[in-house]
Scaffold this motif. Structure first.
Motif, mmCIF file in Angstrom:
data_model
loop_
_atom_site.group_PDB
_atom_site.id
_atom_site.type_symbol
_atom_site.label_atom_id
_atom_site.label_comp_id
_atom_site.label_asym_id
_atom_site.label_seq_id
_atom_site.Cartn_x
_atom_site.Cartn_y
_atom_site.Cartn_z
ATOM 1 N N PHE A 252 -50.203 -76.246 -39.135
ATOM 2 C CA PHE A 252 -50.738 -76.401 -40.480
ATOM 3 C C PHE A 252 -49.860 -75.606 -41.445
ATOM 4 O O PHE A 252 -49.564 -74.438 -41.186
ATOM 5 C CB PHE A 252 -52.183 -75.890 -40.562
ATOM 6 C CG PHE A 252 -53.134 -76.578 -39.631
ATOM 7 C CD1 PHE A 252 -53.790 -77.748 -40.011
ATOM 8 C CD2 PHE A 252 -53.394 -76.063 -38.363
ATOM 9 C CE1 PHE A 252 -54.680 -78.382 -39.151
ATOM 10 C CE2 PHE A 252 -54.277 -76.688 -37.497
ATOM 11 C CZ PHE A 252 -54.918 -77.861 -37.887
ATOM 12 N N PHE A 253 -49.455 -76.228 -42.539
ATOM 13 C CA PHE A 253 -48.587 -75.573 -43.517
ATOM 14 C C PHE A 253 -49.276 -75.552 -44.879
ATOM 15 O O PHE A 253 -49.562 -76.605 -45.452
ATOM 16 C CB PHE A 253 -47.257 -76.314 -43.611
ATOM 17 C CG PHE A 253 -46.290 -75.732 -44.611
ATOM 18 C CD1 PHE A 253 -45.998 -74.380 -44.619
ATOM 19 C CD2 PHE A 253 -45.665 -76.552 -45.546
ATOM 20 C CE1 PHE A 253 -45.104 -73.837 -45.541
ATOM 21 C CE2 PHE A 253 -44.759 -76.029 -46.468
ATOM 22 C CZ PHE A 253 -44.486 -74.670 -46.461
ATOM 23 N N PHE A 254 -49.563 -74.346 -45.364
ATOM 24 C CA PHE A 254 -50.266 -74.162 -46.629
ATOM 25 C C PHE A 254 -49.288 -73.655 -47.686
ATOM 26 O O PHE A 254 -48.722 -72.564 -47.537
ATOM 27 C CB PHE A 254 -51.411 -73.160 -46.473
ATOM 28 C CG PHE A 254 -52.543 -73.654 -45.613
ATOM 29 C CD1 PHE A 254 -53.689 -74.187 -46.180
ATOM 30 C CD2 PHE A 254 -52.464 -73.580 -44.221
ATOM 31 C CE1 PHE A 254 -54.730 -74.643 -45.392
ATOM 32 C CE2 PHE A 254 -53.505 -74.035 -43.419
ATOM 33 C CZ PHE A 254 -54.638 -74.570 -44.003
ATOM 34 N N VAL A 255 -49.094 -74.441 -48.729
ATOM 35 C CA VAL A 255 -48.284 -74.022 -49.874
ATOM 36 C C VAL A 255 -49.244 -73.401 -50.887
ATOM 37 O O VAL A 255 -50.037 -74.112 -51.524
ATOM 38 C CB VAL A 255 -47.529 -75.208 -50.493
ATOM 39 C CG1 VAL A 255 -46.685 -74.741 -51.677
ATOM 40 C CG2 VAL A 255 -46.646 -75.889 -49.440
ATOM 41 N N VAL A 256 -49.193 -72.084 -51.005
ATOM 42 C CA VAL A 256 -50.129 -71.364 -51.865
ATOM 43 C C VAL A 256 -49.530 -71.206 -53.256
ATOM 44 O O VAL A 256 -48.473 -70.593 -53.425
ATOM 45 C CB VAL A 256 -50.471 -69.981 -51.263
ATOM 46 C CG1 VAL A 256 -51.300 -69.162 -52.257
ATOM 47 C CG2 VAL A 256 -51.225 -70.145 -49.952
ATOM 48 N N ASP A 257 -50.202 -71.776 -54.225
ATOM 49 C CA ASP A 257 -49.796 -71.686 -55.621
ATOM 50 C C ASP A 257 -50.363 -70.390 -56.198
ATOM 51 O O ASP A 257 -51.567 -70.282 -56.463
ATOM 52 C CB ASP A 257 -50.332 -72.903 -56.386
ATOM 53 C CG ASP A 257 -49.865 -72.958 -57.833
ATOM 54 O OD1 ASP A 257 -49.524 -71.900 -58.389
ATOM 55 O OD2 ASP A 257 -49.862 -74.059 -58.408
ATOM 56 N N THR A 261 -53.919 -70.144 -58.119
ATOM 57 C CA THR A 261 -54.841 -69.667 -57.084
ATOM 58 C C THR A 261 -55.432 -70.829 -56.288
ATOM 59 O O THR A 261 -56.653 -71.043 -56.236
ATOM 60 C CB THR A 261 -55.986 -68.821 -57.697
ATOM 61 O OG1 THR A 261 -55.458 -67.957 -58.684
ATOM 62 C CG2 THR A 261 -56.655 -67.975 -56.618
ATOM 63 N N GLU A 262 -54.544 -71.587 -55.670
ATOM 64 C CA GLU A 262 -54.978 -72.692 -54.830
ATOM 65 C C GLU A 262 -53.918 -72.971 -53.777
ATOM 66 O O GLU A 262 -52.777 -72.507 -53.880
ATOM 67 C CB GLU A 262 -55.227 -73.959 -55.663
ATOM 68 C CG GLU A 262 -53.993 -74.511 -56.346
ATOM 69 C CD GLU A 262 -54.313 -75.716 -57.218
ATOM 70 O OE1 GLU A 262 -55.492 -75.979 -57.479
ATOM 71 O OE2 GLU A 262 -53.347 -76.402 -57.643
ATOM 72 N N ALA A 263 -54.311 -73.721 -52.747
ATOM 73 C CA ALA A 263 -53.377 -74.064 -51.671
ATOM 74 C C ALA A 263 -53.274 -75.571 -51.535
ATOM 75 O O ALA A 263 -54.238 -76.306 -51.792
ATOM 76 C CB ALA A 263 -53.843 -73.458 -50.351
ATOM 77 N N HIS A 264 -52.090 -76.024 -51.135
ATOM 78 C CA HIS A 264 -51.854 -77.430 -50.830
ATOM 79 C C HIS A 264 -51.478 -77.507 -49.353
ATOM 80 O O HIS A 264 -50.464 -76.958 -48.941
ATOM 81 C CB HIS A 264 -50.735 -77.996 -51.697
ATOM 82 C CG HIS A 264 -50.982 -77.846 -53.169
ATOM 83 N ND1 HIS A 264 -51.765 -78.730 -53.879
ATOM 84 C CD2 HIS A 264 -50.587 -76.896 -54.043
ATOM 85 C CE1 HIS A 264 -51.818 -78.343 -55.137
ATOM 86 N NE2 HIS A 264 -51.106 -77.232 -55.270
ATOM 87 N N LEU A 265 -52.299 -78.182 -48.575
ATOM 88 C CA LEU A 265 -52.095 -78.256 -47.130
ATOM 89 C C LEU A 265 -51.264 -79.471 -46.761
ATOM 90 O O LEU A 265 -51.539 -80.589 -47.199
ATOM 91 C CB LEU A 265 -53.439 -78.300 -46.405
ATOM 92 C CG LEU A 265 -53.403 -78.581 -44.897
ATOM 93 C CD1 LEU A 265 -52.598 -77.519 -44.158
ATOM 94 C CD2 LEU A 265 -54.819 -78.662 -44.343
ATOM 95 N N VAL A 266 -50.264 -79.231 -45.904
ATOM 96 C CA VAL A 266 -49.420 -80.291 -45.363
ATOM 97 C C VAL A 266 -49.609 -80.331 -43.853
ATOM 98 O O VAL A 266 -49.561 -79.287 -43.190
ATOM 99 C CB VAL A 266 -47.931 -80.042 -45.688
ATOM 100 C CG1 VAL A 266 -47.056 -81.154 -45.113
ATOM 101 C CG2 VAL A 266 -47.724 -79.924 -47.190
ATOM 102 N N VAL A 267 -49.837 -81.518 -43.300
ATOM 103 C CA VAL A 267 -49.941 -81.688 -41.852
ATOM 104 C C VAL A 267 -49.094 -82.886 -41.445
ATOM 105 O O VAL A 267 -48.682 -83.680 -42.287
ATOM 106 C CB VAL A 267 -51.405 -81.884 -41.386
ATOM 107 C CG1 VAL A 267 -52.241 -80.646 -41.667
ATOM 108 C CG2 VAL A 267 -52.014 -83.110 -42.062
ATOM 109 N N ALA A 268 -48.866 -83.006 -40.140
ATOM 110 C CA ALA A 268 -47.981 -84.067 -39.658
ATOM 111 C C ALA A 268 -48.707 -85.185 -38.925
ATOM 112 O O ALA A 268 -48.137 -86.253 -38.704
ATOM 113 C CB ALA A 268 -46.908 -83.466 -38.743
ATOM 114 N N THR A 269 -49.974 -84.973 -38.536
ATOM 115 C CA THR A 269 -50.682 -85.981 -37.741
ATOM 116 C C THR A 269 -52.079 -86.250 -38.290
ATOM 117 O O THR A 269 -52.658 -85.415 -39.009
ATOM 118 C CB THR A 269 -50.818 -85.534 -36.271
ATOM 119 O OG1 THR A 269 -51.729 -84.425 -36.208
ATOM 120 C CG2 THR A 269 -49.464 -85.142 -35.686
ATOM 121 N N ASP A 270 -52.641 -87.374 -37.912
ATOM 122 C CA ASP A 270 -54.005 -87.715 -38.318
ATOM 123 C C ASP A 270 -55.025 -86.756 -37.712
ATOM 124 O O ASP A 270 -56.052 -86.451 -38.326
ATOM 125 C CB ASP A 270 -54.338 -89.153 -37.907
ATOM 126 C CG ASP A 270 -53.616 -90.188 -38.760
ATOM 127 O OD1 ASP A 270 -53.188 -89.839 -39.876
ATOM 128 O OD2 ASP A 270 -53.469 -91.341 -38.292
#
Length: 311
Positions: A252-257, A261-270
Protein backbone atom coordinates in the motif's frame (compact mmCIF):
# COMPACT_ATOMS: atom_id res chain seq x y z
CA UNK A 1 34.89 0.73 21.75
CA UNK A 2 32.36 3.55 21.46
CA UNK A 3 28.70 2.95 22.16
CA UNK A 4 26.89 2.91 18.81
CA UNK A 5 23.72 5.04 18.94
CA UNK A 6 21.52 4.15 15.96
CA UNK A 7 17.96 3.93 14.73
CA UNK A 8 16.06 1.84 12.21
CA UNK A 9 16.84 0.96 8.62
CA UNK A 10 15.35 3.20 5.89
CA UNK A 11 16.26 6.15 8.11
CA UNK A 12 13.93 9.12 8.47
CA UNK A 13 14.65 12.43 10.15
CA UNK A 14 13.85 11.32 13.70
CA UNK A 15 15.95 8.17 13.46
CA UNK A 16 18.94 10.22 12.28
CA UNK A 17 18.61 13.34 14.41
CA UNK A 18 17.73 11.71 17.72
CA UNK A 19 20.88 9.53 17.76
CA UNK A 20 22.96 12.63 16.92
CA UNK A 21 21.49 14.47 19.89
CA UNK A 22 21.62 11.56 22.31
CA UNK A 23 25.20 10.64 21.39
CA UNK A 24 26.16 14.27 22.03
CA UNK A 25 24.43 14.16 25.42
CA UNK A 26 26.12 10.90 26.43
CA UNK A 27 29.56 12.08 25.34
CA UNK A 28 29.53 15.72 26.43
CA UNK A 29 27.36 15.55 29.53
CA UNK A 30 27.65 11.98 30.81
CA UNK A 31 31.26 11.23 29.89
CA UNK A 32 30.31 8.12 27.89
CA UNK A 33 32.18 7.33 24.69
CA UNK A 34 29.28 7.34 22.24
CA UNK A 35 28.94 7.87 18.50
CA UNK A 36 25.88 8.37 16.32
CA UNK A 37 25.44 6.05 13.34
CA UNK A 38 23.02 5.83 10.45
CA UNK A 39 21.80 2.63 8.82
CA UNK A 40 21.27 3.89 5.27
CA UNK A 41 21.19 6.82 2.87
CA UNK A 42 19.62 10.02 4.16
CA UNK A 43 16.41 11.29 2.60
CA UNK A 44 16.37 14.81 1.19
CA UNK A 45 14.63 16.35 4.18
CA UNK A 46 17.21 14.98 6.60
CA UNK A 47 20.07 16.01 4.34
CA UNK A 48 18.67 19.55 4.21
CA UNK A 49 18.48 19.66 8.03
CA UNK A 50 22.08 18.53 8.55
CA UNK A 51 23.29 20.99 5.91
CA UNK A 52 21.24 23.81 7.45
CA UNK A 53 22.73 23.27 10.91
CA UNK A 54 26.16 22.27 9.56
CA UNK A 55 26.09 18.86 11.22
CA UNK A 56 28.16 16.01 9.83
CA UNK A 57 26.34 12.95 8.55
CA UNK A 58 26.66 10.15 11.11
CA UNK A 59 28.88 7.22 10.25
CA UNK A 60 27.27 4.56 8.08
CA UNK A 61 26.80 1.14 9.66
CA UNK A 62 25.75 -1.85 7.56
CA UNK A 63 25.68 -4.61 10.19
CA UNK A 64 26.30 -5.28 13.85
CA UNK A 65 29.38 -7.25 14.84
CA UNK A 66 30.19 -9.40 17.84
CA UNK A 67 31.13 -7.14 20.72
CA UNK A 68 29.29 -4.06 19.49
CA UNK A 69 27.59 -2.09 22.23
CA UNK A 70 24.41 -0.51 20.87
CA UNK A 71 21.82 2.02 21.99
CA UNK A 72 18.70 1.71 19.83
CA UNK A 73 16.59 4.76 18.99
CA UNK A 74 13.17 5.19 17.37
CA UNK A 75 12.31 1.48 17.15
CA UNK A 76 12.18 -1.66 19.25
CA UNK A 77 11.44 -3.96 16.32
CA UNK A 78 14.28 -6.37 15.46
CA UNK A 79 13.00 -6.56 11.87
CA UNK A 80 13.73 -2.83 11.52
CA UNK A 81 17.33 -3.14 12.66
CA UNK A 82 20.50 -3.95 10.78
CA UNK A 83 21.60 -7.59 10.45
CA UNK A 84 23.54 -9.04 13.36
CA UNK A 85 21.65 -7.38 16.20
CA UNK A 86 21.76 -10.71 18.06
CA UNK A 87 25.57 -10.40 18.08
CA UNK A 88 25.51 -7.00 19.75
CA UNK A 89 25.04 -5.98 23.35
CA UNK A 90 21.99 -3.71 23.59
CA UNK A 91 22.57 -1.13 26.30
CA UNK A 92 19.32 0.77 25.94
CA UNK A 93 16.25 1.68 23.89
CA UNK A 94 14.47 5.01 23.48
CA UNK A 95 11.30 4.77 21.40
CA UNK A 96 7.77 6.08 20.82
CA UNK A 97 6.28 3.09 18.99
CA UNK A 98 4.32 0.15 20.31
CA UNK A 99 6.23 -2.69 21.95
CA UNK A 100 6.90 -5.38 19.35
CA UNK A 101 9.08 -7.88 21.23
CA UNK A 102 11.80 -10.14 19.96
CA UNK A 103 14.91 -8.38 21.25
CA UNK A 104 16.85 -10.26 23.93
CA UNK A 105 19.63 -9.14 26.25
CA UNK A 106 22.02 -10.83 28.67
CA UNK A 107 21.76 -8.00 31.20
CA UNK A 108 19.20 -5.40 32.31
CA UNK A 109 19.08 -2.29 30.15
CA UNK A 110 17.67 1.21 30.07
CA UNK A 111 14.34 1.46 28.25
CA UNK A 112 12.37 4.67 27.82
CA UNK A 113 9.18 4.41 25.75
CA UNK A 114 6.46 7.03 25.70
CA UNK A 115 3.22 7.45 23.69
CA UNK A 116 4.23 10.71 22.04
CA UNK A 117 5.00 11.73 18.46
CA UNK A 118 8.77 11.80 18.36
CA UNK A 119 11.85 10.19 19.87
CA UNK A 120 13.58 13.58 19.94
CA UNK A 121 10.93 14.84 22.36
CA UNK A 122 11.85 12.04 24.75
CA UNK A 123 15.57 12.83 24.35
CA UNK A 124 15.00 16.51 25.11
CA UNK A 125 12.98 15.72 28.23
CA UNK A 126 15.66 13.28 29.41
CA UNK A 127 18.22 16.05 29.03
CA UNK A 128 16.05 18.49 31.00
CA UNK A 129 15.64 15.98 33.83
CA UNK A 130 19.43 15.88 34.06
CA UNK A 131 19.53 19.67 34.17
CA UNK A 132 21.01 19.93 30.67
CA UNK A 133 19.54 22.90 28.82
CA UNK A 134 22.70 24.57 27.47
CA UNK A 135 22.58 22.95 24.07
CA UNK A 136 24.59 24.00 21.03
CA UNK A 137 22.38 25.54 18.36
CA UNK A 138 22.87 22.57 16.04
CA UNK A 139 21.81 19.98 18.62
CA UNK A 140 18.68 21.92 19.56
CA UNK A 141 18.03 22.46 15.85
CA UNK A 142 18.17 18.85 14.75
CA UNK A 143 15.89 17.80 17.61
CA UNK A 144 13.42 20.54 16.69
CA UNK A 145 13.44 19.33 13.08
CA UNK A 146 12.81 15.74 14.14
CA UNK A 147 9.70 16.86 16.02
CA UNK A 148 8.45 19.01 13.14
CA UNK A 149 9.00 16.12 10.74
CA UNK A 150 7.29 13.45 12.83
CA UNK A 151 4.32 15.70 13.66
CA UNK A 152 4.08 17.30 10.20
CA UNK A 153 4.33 20.61 12.05
CA UNK A 154 1.76 19.52 14.65
CA UNK A 155 -0.92 18.39 12.17
CA UNK A 156 -0.46 14.65 12.76
CA UNK A 157 -2.84 13.02 15.27
CA UNK A 158 0.23 11.58 16.99
CA UNK A 159 1.12 15.09 18.19
CA UNK A 160 0.87 15.73 21.92
CA UNK A 161 1.20 18.83 24.05
CA UNK A 162 4.53 17.42 25.19
CA UNK A 163 5.81 17.50 21.60
CA UNK A 164 4.55 21.05 21.05
CA UNK A 165 6.22 22.31 24.22
CA UNK A 166 9.48 20.59 23.33
CA UNK A 167 9.44 22.14 19.86
CA UNK A 168 8.81 25.62 21.27
CA UNK A 169 11.63 25.27 23.78
CA UNK A 170 14.07 23.95 21.19
CA UNK A 171 13.11 26.65 18.68
CA UNK A 172 13.95 29.27 21.30
CA UNK A 173 17.31 27.63 21.96
CA UNK A 174 18.34 27.44 18.31
CA UNK A 175 16.76 30.72 17.23
CA UNK A 176 14.69 29.23 14.43
CA UNK A 177 11.21 30.20 13.28
CA UNK A 178 9.06 27.07 13.24
CA UNK A 179 6.95 28.10 10.25
CA UNK A 180 9.90 29.05 8.05
CA UNK A 181 11.97 26.03 9.02
CA UNK A 182 9.05 23.65 8.41
CA UNK A 183 8.44 25.18 4.99
CA UNK A 184 12.06 24.60 3.98
CA UNK A 185 12.07 21.06 5.36
CA UNK A 186 8.88 20.08 3.58
CA UNK A 187 10.11 21.63 0.34
CA UNK A 188 13.20 19.42 0.54
CA UNK A 189 11.05 16.40 1.40
CA UNK A 190 8.87 17.07 -1.66
CA UNK A 191 11.75 17.17 -4.15
CA UNK A 192 11.59 13.93 -6.17
CA UNK A 193 14.32 14.87 -8.64
CA UNK A 194 16.93 12.16 -9.11
CA UNK A 195 14.79 9.58 -7.31
CA UNK A 196 13.82 6.30 -8.93
CA UNK A 197 10.34 4.84 -8.57
CA UNK A 198 11.77 2.35 -6.06
CA UNK A 199 13.32 5.23 -4.09
CA UNK A 200 9.97 7.00 -3.90
CA UNK A 201 8.24 3.84 -2.69
CA UNK A 202 10.83 3.10 -0.01
CA UNK A 203 11.78 6.55 1.30
CA UNK A 204 9.46 5.92 4.27
CA UNK A 205 8.35 2.30 4.23
CA UNK A 206 7.75 -0.46 6.74
CA UNK A 207 6.79 -4.12 6.50
CA UNK A 208 4.09 -5.36 8.88
CA UNK A 209 3.12 -8.89 9.84
CA UNK A 210 -0.68 -8.93 10.03
CA UNK A 211 -1.53 -12.43 11.19
CA UNK A 212 -0.24 -14.76 8.48
CA UNK A 213 -0.02 -11.94 5.93
CA UNK A 214 2.90 -9.67 5.12
CA UNK A 215 2.11 -6.08 4.11
CA UNK A 216 4.43 -3.27 3.10
CA UNK A 217 3.01 0.17 3.89
CA UNK A 218 4.86 3.04 2.23
CA UNK A 219 4.30 6.73 2.84
CA UNK A 220 5.45 9.76 0.88
CA UNK A 221 4.91 13.03 2.73
CA UNK A 222 4.91 15.93 0.29
CA UNK A 223 3.60 19.40 -0.44
CA UNK A 224 3.36 18.42 -4.12
CA UNK A 225 1.36 15.17 -4.30
CA UNK A 226 0.67 15.57 -8.03
CA UNK A 227 4.34 14.89 -8.79
CA UNK A 228 4.04 11.36 -7.41
CA UNK A 229 0.47 10.77 -8.57
CA UNK A 230 1.54 11.49 -12.15
CA UNK A 231 3.62 8.30 -11.96
CA UNK A 232 0.79 5.87 -11.23
CA UNK A 233 1.64 3.33 -13.93
CA UNK A 234 5.30 3.18 -12.92
CA UNK A 235 4.40 3.05 -9.24
CA UNK A 236 2.04 0.11 -9.68
CA UNK A 237 4.56 -1.80 -11.78
CA UNK A 238 7.28 -1.27 -9.16
CA UNK A 239 4.91 -2.21 -6.32
CA UNK A 240 4.21 -5.52 -8.04
CA UNK A 241 7.93 -6.12 -8.51
CA UNK A 242 8.62 -5.40 -4.85
CA UNK A 243 5.84 -7.71 -3.74
CA UNK A 244 7.24 -10.55 -5.81
CA UNK A 245 10.80 -9.99 -4.62
CA UNK A 246 9.87 -9.77 -0.95
CA UNK A 247 7.16 -12.41 -1.07
CA UNK A 248 4.79 -9.85 0.42
CA UNK A 249 1.05 -10.31 0.23
CA UNK A 250 0.20 -6.62 -0.08
CA UNK A 251 1.78 -3.26 -0.84
CA UNK A 252 0.00 0.00 0.00
CA UNK A 253 1.42 3.40 -0.99
CA UNK A 254 0.05 6.52 0.69
CA UNK A 255 0.91 9.92 -0.79
CA UNK A 256 0.35 12.27 2.14
CA UNK A 257 -0.49 15.84 1.18
CA UNK A 258 1.03 17.89 3.99
CA UNK A 259 -0.69 21.16 3.05
CA UNK A 260 -4.21 19.73 2.75
CA UNK A 261 -3.84 17.11 5.52
CA UNK A 262 -5.01 14.16 3.47
CA UNK A 263 -3.67 10.99 1.87
CA UNK A 264 -4.04 9.52 -1.60
CA UNK A 265 -3.75 5.73 -1.62
CA UNK A 266 -2.24 3.86 -4.56
CA UNK A 267 -2.53 0.07 -4.90
CA UNK A 268 -1.68 -2.39 -7.65
CA UNK A 269 -4.41 -5.06 -7.37
CA UNK A 270 -8.16 -5.37 -6.92
CA UNK A 271 -7.63 -7.35 -3.71
CA UNK A 272 -5.68 -4.50 -2.14
CA UNK A 273 -8.33 -2.07 -3.36
CA UNK A 274 -11.08 -4.10 -1.67
CA UNK A 275 -9.15 -4.30 1.60
CA UNK A 276 -8.60 -0.54 1.62
CA UNK A 277 -12.21 0.29 0.83
CA UNK A 278 -13.41 -1.83 3.75
CA UNK A 279 -10.68 -0.50 6.06
CA UNK A 280 -11.40 3.17 5.41
CA UNK A 281 -15.08 3.02 4.48
CA UNK A 282 -14.51 4.86 1.22
CA UNK A 283 -14.53 3.95 -2.48
CA UNK A 284 -11.71 4.45 -4.96
CA UNK A 285 -12.21 7.27 -7.44
CA UNK A 286 -10.82 5.38 -10.42
CA UNK A 287 -7.08 5.59 -9.78
CA UNK A 288 -6.71 6.51 -6.11
CA UNK A 289 -8.52 6.54 -2.78
CA UNK A 290 -8.55 9.99 -1.18
CA UNK A 291 -8.59 10.00 2.61
CA UNK A 292 -9.20 13.43 4.20
CA UNK A 293 -7.46 13.90 7.55
CA UNK A 294 -5.33 10.75 7.22
CA UNK A 295 -1.61 11.44 7.66
CA UNK A 296 -0.31 8.98 10.27
CA UNK A 297 0.72 5.43 9.42
CA UNK A 298 1.02 4.57 13.11
CA UNK A 299 -2.40 5.80 14.25
CA UNK A 300 -4.62 6.04 11.18
CA UNK A 301 -3.31 3.66 8.53
CA UNK A 302 -1.76 0.43 9.79
CA UNK A 303 -4.40 -0.25 12.52
CA UNK A 304 -7.24 0.08 9.99
CA UNK A 305 -5.59 -2.20 7.46
CA UNK A 306 -4.68 -4.71 10.15
CA UNK A 307 -8.29 -5.07 11.29
CA UNK A 308 -9.42 -6.04 7.79
CA UNK A 309 -6.45 -8.23 6.88
CA UNK A 310 -6.44 -10.18 10.14
CA UNK A 311 -10.25 -10.35 10.17
Amino acid sequence: MALKVIGHIAPDTDTVCSPIAYAWFLKEKKGIDAEAYVSGTLNKETQYILDHFQVEIPLLLTKFNQGDQVFIMDTNNPDELLPGISNATIKGIIDHHKLVGGLKTEEPLTIVMEPIACTATIVWNLMKREGVTDLPKEIAGVMLCAILSDTLKFTSPTTTDVDRLAAEELAALCGEDIDSLSEEMFAAKSDLSGMSTRDILTVDSKIFEFGSKKARISVLETTKPDNALAMLEDLRFEMTQMKNEEHSDYVFFFVVDILHTEAHLVVATDEEKEIAEVAFGKVFDQETLTLPGVVSRKKQISPMLQKVIVG
